[in-house]
Design an enzyme around this catalytic site. Sequence first.
Site, PDB file in Angstrom:
ATOM      1  N   VAL A  53       5.245  -0.757   2.727  1.00 14.81           N
ATOM      2  CA  VAL A  53       4.120  -0.898   3.666  1.00 14.81           C
ATOM      3  C   VAL A  53       3.072  -1.807   3.026  1.00 14.81           C
ATOM      4  O   VAL A  53       2.728  -1.639   1.847  1.00 14.81           O
ATOM      5  CB  VAL A  53       3.504   0.486   4.011  1.00 14.81           C
TER       6      VAL A  53
ATOM      7  N   ILE B  81       0.822  -1.215   0.000  1.00 12.39           N
ATOM      8  CA  ILE B  81       0.000   0.000   0.000  1.00 12.39           C
ATOM      9  C   ILE B  81       0.851   1.258   0.000  1.00 12.39           C
ATOM     10  O   ILE B  81       0.327   2.362  -0.104  1.00 12.39           O
ATOM     11  CB  ILE B  81      -0.993   0.047   1.195  1.00 12.39           C
ATOM     12  N   GLY B  82       2.148   1.105   0.121  1.00 11.99           N
ATOM     13  CA  GLY B  82       2.984   2.296   0.093  1.00 11.99           C
ATOM     14  C   GLY B  82       4.453   1.942   0.111  1.00 11.99           C
ATOM     15  O   GLY B  82       4.838   0.815   0.406  1.00 11.99           O
TER      16      GLY B  82
ATOM     17  N   GLY C 186       8.332   3.690   1.207  1.00  5.80           N
ATOM     18  CA  GLY C 186       9.152   4.775   1.757  1.00  5.80           C
ATOM     19  C   GLY C 186      10.555   4.638   1.206  1.00  5.80           C
ATOM     20  O   GLY C 186      10.777   3.895   0.255  1.00  5.80           O
TER      21      GLY C 186
ATOM     22  N   LYS D 250       4.823  -2.013   8.187  1.00  6.94           N
ATOM     23  CA  LYS D 250       5.938  -1.377   7.475  1.00  6.94           C
ATOM     24  C   LYS D 250       7.141  -2.305   7.609  1.00  6.94           C
ATOM     25  O   LYS D 250       7.547  -2.636   8.726  1.00  6.94           O
ATOM     26  CB  LYS D 250       6.215  -0.014   8.117  1.00  6.94           C
TER      27      LYS D 250
ATOM     28  N   ASP E 136      10.105  15.132   9.372  1.00  9.91           N
ATOM     29  CA  ASP E 136       9.741  14.593   8.049  1.00  9.91           C
ATOM     30  C   ASP E 136       8.248  14.814   7.766  1.00  9.91           C
ATOM     31  O   ASP E 136       7.579  13.933   7.240  1.00  9.91           O
ATOM     32  CB  ASP E 136      10.091  13.097   8.017  1.00  9.91           C
TER      33      ASP E 136
HETATM   34  N1  LIG Z   1      -0.869   2.654   8.849  1.00  8.10           N
HETATM   35  C1  LIG Z   1      -1.063   2.843   7.548  1.00  8.10           C
HETATM   36  N2  LIG Z   1      -2.288   2.623   7.003  1.00  8.10           N
HETATM   37  C2  LIG Z   1      -2.488   2.829   5.677  1.00  8.10           C
HETATM   38  N3  LIG Z   1      -1.533   3.239   4.814  1.00  8.10           N
HETATM   39  C3  LIG Z   1      -0.300   3.463   5.301  1.00  8.10           C
HETATM   40  C4  LIG Z   1       0.005   3.278   6.684  1.00  8.10           C
HETATM   41  N4  LIG Z   1       1.310   3.567   6.882  1.00  8.10           N
HETATM   42  C5  LIG Z   1       1.797   3.930   5.690  1.00  8.10           C
HETATM   43  N5  LIG Z   1       0.842   3.857   4.730  1.00  8.10           N
HETATM   44  C6  LIG Z   1       1.014   4.162   3.292  1.00  8.10           C
HETATM   45  O1  LIG Z   1       2.356   3.874   2.917  1.00  8.10           O
HETATM   46  C7  LIG Z   1       3.024   5.054   2.459  1.00  8.10           C
HETATM   47  C8  LIG Z   1       4.480   5.013   2.875  1.00  8.10           C
HETATM   48  O2  LIG Z   1       4.535   4.974   4.290  1.00  8.10           O
HETATM   49  P1  LIG Z   1       5.812   5.411   5.082  1.00  8.10           P
HETATM   50  O3  LIG Z   1       5.557   5.344   6.543  1.00  8.10           O
HETATM   51  O4  LIG Z   1       7.003   4.634   4.579  1.00  8.10           O
HETATM   52  O5  LIG Z   1       5.842   6.907   4.642  1.00  8.10           O
HETATM   53  P2  LIG Z   1       6.907   7.952   4.410  1.00  8.10           P
HETATM   54  O6  LIG Z   1       6.967   8.779   5.639  1.00  8.10           O
HETATM   55  O7  LIG Z   1       6.485   8.581   3.147  1.00  8.10           O
HETATM   56  O8  LIG Z   1       8.273   7.193   4.193  1.00  8.10           O
HETATM   57  P3  LIG Z   1       9.679   7.559   4.807  1.00  8.10           P
HETATM   58  O9  LIG Z   1       9.569   7.296   6.278  1.00  8.10           O
HETATM   59  O10 LIG Z   1      10.610   6.615   4.112  1.00  8.10           O
HETATM   60  O11 LIG Z   1       9.925   9.004   4.482  1.00  8.10           O
HETATM   61  C9  LIG Z   1       2.219   6.213   3.037  1.00  8.10           C
HETATM   62  O12 LIG Z   1       2.343   7.350   2.247  1.00  8.10           O
HETATM   63  C10 LIG Z   1       0.794   5.644   3.031  1.00  8.10           C
HETATM   64  O13 LIG Z   1       0.226   5.781   1.742  1.00  8.10           O
END
Ligand SMILES: Nc1ncnc2c1ncn2[C@@H]1O[C@H](COP(=O)(O)OP(=O)(O)OP(=O)(O)O)[C@@H](O)[C@H]1O
Length: 143
Positions: free
Chosen positions: A30, A22-23, A25, A45, A139
């Site tokens: 994720v 779903i995502g 980073g 994650k 961030d």
């Molecule tokens: N708990 C969650 N429920 C639903 N979607 C999520 C969740 N956590 C993350 N995502 C999805 O995954 C994507 C990437 O999550 P991540 O936490 O890695 O974000 P990031 O802060 O953009 O990455 P980074 O920490 O590498 O900068 C998010 O933008 C979101 O779309």
Amino acid sequence: MEQLPEKRYPSNPKDYKLYEEIGEGVNATVYRALCIPFNEIVAIKVLDLEKCNNDLDGIRREVQTMSLINHQNLLRAHCSFTADQSLWVVMPYMAEGSCLHIMKTACPDGFEESVIATLLREVLKALVYLHGHGHIHRDVKVS
Ligand SMILES: Nc1ncnc2c1ncn2[C@@H]1O[C@H](COP(=O)(O)OP(=O)(O)OP(=O)(O)O)[C@@H](O)[C@H]1O
């Protein structure tokens, strides 16, 4: 009043079934997943520790903070554990996605100013909470 014992999420990858991605980073992917013993959908994650170079301390701090925070506008991790060369962080699944996703799907012309003001106020409340507990987010993203 009697307190319910805290729900303890399993820390064995075998207790989770990973569904779709779903995502993504910088060093992590994720997934939507099922916590099998609780029959509950969660988000996991998965950080590739080999790609995290020397910032293991930073990751440890971030995950520790995510497990201890207690604020309605911040996502608290259920648990975290290592599996092979990865770190798994189990979180509540946010089915509606990010603000950007909601905006694109429900309000393609953008949010009204009053909505933006409300959203930003809630974000600021979360940041005030973090700062009050000695953390800096570093961030925060527009989306
Ligand atoms: N708990 C969650 N429920 C639903 N979607 C999520 C969740 N956590 C993350 N995502 C999805 O995954 C994507 C990437 O999550 P991540 O936490 O890695 O974000 P990031 O802060 O953009 O990455 P980074 O920490 O590498 O900068 C998010 O933008 C979101 O779309």
